[in-house]
Scaffold this active site. Structure first.
Site, mmCIF file in Angstrom:
data_model
loop_
_atom_site.group_PDB
_atom_site.id
_atom_site.type_symbol
_atom_site.label_atom_id
_atom_site.label_comp_id
_atom_site.label_asym_id
_atom_site.label_seq_id
_atom_site.Cartn_x
_atom_site.Cartn_y
_atom_site.Cartn_z
ATOM 1 N N GLY A 1 2.074 5.049 -0.711
ATOM 2 C CA GLY A 1 1.524 6.356 -1.056
ATOM 3 C C GLY A 1 2.652 7.258 -1.514
ATOM 4 O O GLY A 1 2.819 7.573 -2.690
ATOM 5 N N TYR B 1 1.501 14.110 0.377
ATOM 6 C CA TYR B 1 1.238 14.835 1.629
ATOM 7 C C TYR B 1 1.482 16.340 1.472
ATOM 8 O O TYR B 1 1.969 17.005 2.384
ATOM 9 C CB TYR B 1 2.059 14.226 2.787
ATOM 10 C CG TYR B 1 1.808 12.738 2.902
ATOM 11 C CD1 TYR B 1 0.551 12.275 3.298
ATOM 12 C CD2 TYR B 1 2.779 11.798 2.577
ATOM 13 C CE1 TYR B 1 0.293 10.910 3.351
ATOM 14 C CE2 TYR B 1 2.525 10.429 2.637
ATOM 15 C CZ TYR B 1 1.283 10.001 3.022
ATOM 16 O OH TYR B 1 1.010 8.655 3.088
ATOM 17 N N TYR C 1 6.468 18.423 10.781
ATOM 18 C CA TYR C 1 7.459 17.362 11.010
ATOM 19 C C TYR C 1 8.885 17.885 10.932
ATOM 20 O O TYR C 1 9.810 17.089 10.947
ATOM 21 C CB TYR C 1 7.356 16.262 9.939
ATOM 22 C CG TYR C 1 6.020 15.663 9.666
ATOM 23 C CD1 TYR C 1 5.232 15.137 10.696
ATOM 24 C CD2 TYR C 1 5.539 15.558 8.363
ATOM 25 C CE1 TYR C 1 4.014 14.546 10.413
ATOM 26 C CE2 TYR C 1 4.326 14.967 8.084
ATOM 27 C CZ TYR C 1 3.564 14.467 9.109
ATOM 28 O OH TYR C 1 2.374 13.876 8.820
ATOM 29 N N GLU D 1 0.808 -1.232 0.000
ATOM 30 C CA GLU D 1 0.000 0.000 0.000
ATOM 31 C C GLU D 1 0.833 1.271 0.000
ATOM 32 O O GLU D 1 0.751 2.075 0.924
ATOM 33 C CB GLU D 1 -0.849 0.056 1.283
ATOM 34 C CG GLU D 1 -1.794 -1.049 1.525
ATOM 35 C CD GLU D 1 -2.352 -0.988 2.949
ATOM 36 O OE1 GLU D 1 -1.862 -0.214 3.797
ATOM 37 O OE2 GLU D 1 -3.285 -1.731 3.212
ATOM 38 N N ARG E 1 4.263 20.034 5.754
ATOM 39 C CA ARG E 1 5.245 19.088 6.306
ATOM 40 C C ARG E 1 6.438 19.752 7.004
ATOM 41 O O ARG E 1 6.830 19.292 8.074
ATOM 42 C CB ARG E 1 5.721 18.107 5.221
ATOM 43 C CG ARG E 1 4.582 17.241 4.655
ATOM 44 C CD ARG E 1 5.088 16.161 3.716
ATOM 45 N NE ARG E 1 5.794 15.126 4.430
ATOM 46 C CZ ARG E 1 7.102 14.986 4.448
ATOM 47 N NH1 ARG E 1 7.871 15.779 3.729
ATOM 48 N NH2 ARG E 1 7.665 14.037 5.160
ATOM 49 N N CYS F 1 0.608 34.178 9.215
ATOM 50 C CA CYS F 1 0.969 34.823 10.484
ATOM 51 C C CYS F 1 1.318 33.808 11.558
ATOM 52 O O CYS F 1 0.597 33.656 12.543
ATOM 53 C CB CYS F 1 -0.180 35.690 10.971
ATOM 54 S SG CYS F 1 -0.771 36.773 9.692
ATOM 55 N N GLU F 2 2.377 33.048 11.357
ATOM 56 C CA GLU F 2 2.870 32.069 12.325
ATOM 57 C C GLU F 2 4.378 31.982 12.158
ATOM 58 O O GLU F 2 4.852 31.895 11.019
ATOM 59 C CB GLU F 2 2.323 30.658 12.015
ATOM 60 C CG GLU F 2 0.840 30.477 12.123
ATOM 61 C CD GLU F 2 0.348 30.398 13.556
ATOM 62 O OE1 GLU F 2 1.164 30.133 14.468
ATOM 63 O OE2 GLU F 2 -0.854 30.633 13.755
HETATM 64 C C1 LIG Z 1 -0.593 6.249 5.206
HETATM 65 C C2 LIG Z 1 -0.825 4.825 4.959
HETATM 66 C C3 LIG Z 1 -0.213 4.187 3.870
HETATM 67 C C4 LIG Z 1 0.746 4.890 2.941
HETATM 68 O O1 LIG Z 1 1.877 5.336 3.596
HETATM 69 P P1 LIG Z 1 3.151 5.864 2.755
HETATM 70 O O2 LIG Z 1 4.160 6.127 3.785
HETATM 71 O O3 LIG Z 1 2.710 7.090 2.050
HETATM 72 O O4 LIG Z 1 3.543 4.788 1.812
HETATM 73 C C5 LIG Z 1 -0.498 2.869 3.641
HETATM 74 N N1 LIG Z 1 -1.336 2.168 4.453
HETATM 75 C C6 LIG Z 1 -1.948 2.742 5.514
HETATM 76 C C7 LIG Z 1 -2.859 1.937 6.352
HETATM 77 C C8 LIG Z 1 -1.704 4.087 5.796
HETATM 78 O O5 LIG Z 1 -2.293 4.648 6.858
#
Ligand SMILES: *Cc1c(COP(=O)(O)O)cnc(C)c1O
Length: 419
Positions: free
Chosen positions: A280, A376, A321, A278, A317, A347-348
């Protein structure tokens, strides 16, 4: 100054291009701030990862929370990916993008009753449950709807992903999943419920993970659980490794897709489960940059500030972070360099894009590219200070398309009424 190394963002005659489109041209036609994404980057990364896992039954689910513009979801859907969604909103976006609910899986530590009802009514592929309470709720909603809910259970494998504490999710102290010690008990209880079909085991140990060892350790733990469950008569059909693959923001040396696959496949092959991944950030972060115009350059007590028209409202970000995004001018024919903080108009004091950066001596109206902003970025954009959410552009070779218009002042107040 150092320039970000990318084959998708390159300088031609000292001007930065995304694929074969000049960023100057995009700024002229769309205005700034604007997110610019390379389509080719996303296709290449998807194929690289998909090929790396070709020797084991697998499916990539794009975690659309990283970048959920419906065109980006559509791009991965068209490549054959499933989509991992985290809310009714992301589920809805995925349907709008043309995804089949049978390719959607639903994550999240706090799914509401309405969300569970919505996804079950639409016959999604899978809900990934994170507590026994949630499993009971899914069971009762499925019963009411006359359905059998397909579920996986997220286990917290208690491994240290060695990443920023705010984006680590697989340690015992984190809120996510079911702890490994009670997993067997919860799977066994869940298997007895009448309107649940138990399909898989799931993990997601964190984000921006650049070392492979945490994945190896976690995969071994999941395989062990799958084997124990099988011995108890509970056969699962898939193991979901989650996302989290780290990327290069500047000098990081993350593992490659092939190294990842080669490390985990021998462990996972011991089961006959299909593997879900999964990602992202990995699929999108370095597809994008945030293009911004310099408004002012000033000097306070020997400190230089570049005030850009992009801020924490576009890219949060750095503020939350302390994340590093490389920032470079679009035009590098400038010779002189200086050290400056690159900040936005909000304004921060926490509103900055980069601190203490050695950069070419830009002036008002020059353009800056904030790199690695394809994940993100826009999804965390806000209207703080009543700023308008920026536009988004997708580049495809020498063409570019506006995939989201800049917000308008009217849209800012469209849900408000004077009483
Ligand atoms: C955020 C998330 C991802 C993706 O995370 P990446 O660091 O962007 O690859 C995959 N699975 C779940 C359950 C997530 O919460």
């Amino acid at each position: 100054m150092q320039l970000f190394d990318s084959e998708y963002f390159t300088y031609k005659e000292n001007k930065l291009f995304c694929e074969n489109v000049s960023l100057e041209k995009i700024a002229q036609e769309v205005a700034t701030p604007v997110f610019v994404y390379s389509k080719k980057f996303m296709i290449d990364r998807y194929k690289e990862l998909n090929n790396a896992f070709e020797n084991i039954p697998h499916k990539i689910y794009y975690a659309c929370k990283a970048n959920y513009n419906i065109n980006i979801i559509k791009l991965f859907n068209d490549l054959g990916a499933g989509i991992d969604v985290n809310s009714a909103g992301e589920f809805y976006r995925s349907l709008k993008a043309g995804a089949n609910p049978k390719n959607l899986i639903f994550s999240g530590v706090g799914k509401t009753k309405d969300e569970i009802e919505l996804v079950l009514e639409n016959e999604l592929k899978l809900i990934k449950a994170e507590s026994y309470g949630e499993i009971e709720l899914i069971n009762s909603i499925a019963k009411k709807l006359g359905k059998i809910a397909p579920i996986a259970i997220r286990v917290n494998p208690n491994v240290d992903p060695a990443t920023h504490p705010y984006i680590s999710t697989g340690l015992a102290e984190n809120k996510f999943g079911i702890d490994e010690t009670t997993a067997i008990e919860i799977f066994t209880k869940a298997a007895k419920l009448g309107n649940i079909q138990l399909l898989g085991i799931d993990m997601h140990i964190g984000s921006q993970i650049t070392k492979i060892e945490p994945y190896i350790e976690a995969a071994e733990k999941l395989v062990k659980l799958v084997e124990e469950l099988k011995a108890k008569g509970i056969s699962l059909t898939h193991i979901d490794l989650g996302g989290g693959m780290g990327i290069k923001y500047l000098d990081e040396k993350p593992f490659t897709a092939k190294e990842y696959a080669d490390a985990v496949i021998p462990i996972l092959k011991k089961t006959d489960c299909e593997i879900f991944i999964e990602p992202g950030r990995y699929l999108t972060a370095n597809s994008g940059c945030l293009l911004s115009e310099v408004l002012y350059v000033k000097n306070n007590l020997d400190k230089n500030f570049i005030i850009a028209d992009a801020a924490m409202t576009e890219l949060l970000r750095p503020s939350i972070y302390k994340a590093y995004h490389h920032i470079q001018p679009v035009n590098i024919s400038i010779n002189e360099e200086f050290t400056a903080d690159i900040v936005g108009p909000v304004c921060e004091s926490g509103d900055f894009l980069g601190k203490h950066r050695k950069i070419k001596k830009v002036k008002p109206n020059d353009l800056l590219a904030v790199m690695s902003a394809g994940a993100y970025g826009m999804v965390m954009a806000s209207n703080y200070n009543a700023r308008l959410k920026p536009a988004e552009v997708l580049v495809d070779n020498e063409k570019f398309y506006i995939i989201r218009k800049r917000e308008t002042l009217e849209q800012l107040v469209q849900n408000e009424f004077l009483i």
